[in-house]
Write an enzyme that holds these catalytic residues in place. Structure first.
Site, PDB file in Angstrom:
ATOM      1  N   THR A 176      60.664 117.885 103.446  1.00 56.83           N
ATOM      2  CA  THR A 176      59.343 117.956 104.348  1.00 56.83           C
ATOM      3  C   THR A 176      58.208 118.477 103.371  1.00 56.83           C
ATOM      4  OG1 THR A 176      60.618 118.566 106.284  1.00 56.83           O
ATOM      5  CG2 THR A 176      58.431 119.467 106.094  1.00 56.83           C
ATOM      6  N   VAL A 236      55.302 120.444 101.533  1.00 56.42           N
ATOM      7  CA  VAL A 236      54.404 121.626 101.649  1.00 56.42           C
ATOM      8  C   VAL A 236      53.071 121.149 101.335  1.00 56.42           C
ATOM      9  CG1 VAL A 236      54.210 123.897 100.745  1.00 56.42           C
ATOM     10  CG2 VAL A 236      56.650 122.900 101.278  1.00 56.42           C
ATOM     11  N   PHE A 280      62.411 121.321 100.613  1.00 55.22           N
ATOM     12  CA  PHE A 280      61.018 121.457 100.942  1.00 55.22           C
ATOM     13  C   PHE A 280      60.141 120.838  99.671  1.00 55.22           C
ATOM     14  CE2 PHE A 280      63.092 124.236 103.704  1.00 55.22           C
ATOM     15  CZ  PHE A 280      62.273 123.691 104.972  1.00 55.22           C
ATOM     16  N   LYS A 281      59.376 119.858  99.795  1.00 61.96           N
ATOM     17  CA  LYS A 281      58.715 119.102  98.530  1.00 61.96           C
ATOM     18  C   LYS A 281      57.528 119.774  98.133  1.00 61.96           C
ATOM     19  CE  LYS A 281      57.880 114.358  97.538  1.00 61.96           C
ATOM     20  NZ  LYS A 281      57.829 113.083  98.398  1.00 61.96           N
ATOM     21  N   ILE A 282      57.540 120.079  96.858  1.00 60.52           N
ATOM     22  CA  ILE A 282      56.673 121.064  96.278  1.00 60.52           C
ATOM     23  C   ILE A 282      55.958 120.401  95.212  1.00 60.52           C
ATOM     24  CG2 ILE A 282      56.128 123.180  95.271  1.00 60.52           C
ATOM     25  CD1 ILE A 282      58.555 124.672  97.314  1.00 60.52           C
TER      26      ILE A 282
END
Length: 283
Positions: free
Chosen positions: A43, A45, A79-81
């Protein structure tokens, strides 16, 4: 469904309300994907927080809470940062809590090594974007060194990052993205993860291989090949904000900025869309 969420709709501040709807929409889609795939769902960010370590962490905690409400466990989530220094620091702190992170927009060895030192679960490199930059620009020392060695700069970056991660026992997995053709895939055999476009998968499926060729494909990336790779003292530094900033050349700076701009524009478009259809007629 996100717009019908009573927790969000009760918020008086329009900005907070939109942000709440946005998170809820992401989690609704992520929850549906988690039912369809056996592995993990990544998902994104909000890229507007890319230079705010604590803002990124807060956003991930908010998303995690929403996933918990729909019974998607943390081990199914990434979580894609973005790989700014602040993003890499957020990844380090989140991973120390047991939250899995996926660092993206990595366009230099320094970013990849810093991400590995932070303990990011997944590090994503865009092969084709690095190659495209090299075709149209010059003046990046890292890219020019790869070209002088006779390497494709995108494939060379993946190979070097993979070798670093596996030689020094980092827990990160390397993901190659923006692969443009079958040959890219063959050059990356052994990489931990690869995002292969459907047209390439289709062309692999349709390609006819002679029986004697079938076993001629060689694994290019392996723990054994990683063990044999030699790194310079500069490459083995303990990366911090200053050393990362000085090691990132024009290619990684420009590609990171372009990637962030694209993500920010998408986030703004989603919020504009949600704002147009709020309140829904039946809420």
């Amino acid at each position: 469904m996100a717009l019908a969420d009573s927790t969000c709709s009760r918020l008086d501040n329009p900005e907070l309300r939109l942000s709440c709807f946005f998170n809820k929409a992401l989690v609704n889609v992520g929850g549906d994907l988690a039912k369809l795939v056996p592995g993990r769902v990544s998902t994104e960010v909000d890229a507007r927080r890319a230079y705010d370590t604590h803002g990124i962490i807060r956003r991930v905690h908010d998303l995690l809470k929403l996933y918990n409400e729909i019974d998607v466990p943390p081990e199914r989530l990434l979580f894609k940062i973005p790989s700014t220094w602040q993003g890499i620091e957020a990844s380090r702190l989140l991973e120390s809590e047991g939250i899995q992170t996926h660092l993206t927009f990595v366009y230099s060895f320094a970013q990849a090594a810093a991400a590995a030192q932070a303990g990011a679960s997944v590090i994503q490199i865009f092969v084709g974007r690095v190659r495209d930059w090299a075709r149209n620009h010059s003046g990046d020392p890292e890219i020019e060194a790869a070209i002088q060695r006779g390497e494709d700069p995108g494939l060379g970056l993946v190979t070097k990052a993979y070798n670093y991660i596996h030689k020094y026992g980092h827990k990160s997995k390397l993901m190659a993205a923006a692969v443009r053709n079958k040959q890219d895939l063959f050059s990356l055999l052994g990489v931990d993860y690869v995002i292969a476009p459907l047209k390439i998968l289709q062309s692999l499926k349709e390609s006819v291989t002679a029986p004697d060729e079938k076993y001629s494909y060689v694994r290019r990336l392996s723990p054994q090949s990683a063990a044999n790779h030699n790194f310079t003292a500069e490459e083995l530094t303990k990366w911090d904000q200053l050393s990362l900033a000085s090691a990132m050349g024009p290619a990684s700076m420009q590609l990171l900025a372009a990637g962030l701009e694209g993500y920010v524009n998408q986030a703004n478009r989603v919020e504009e869309l949600l704002d147009k259809i709020w309140p829904p007629p039946n809420v």
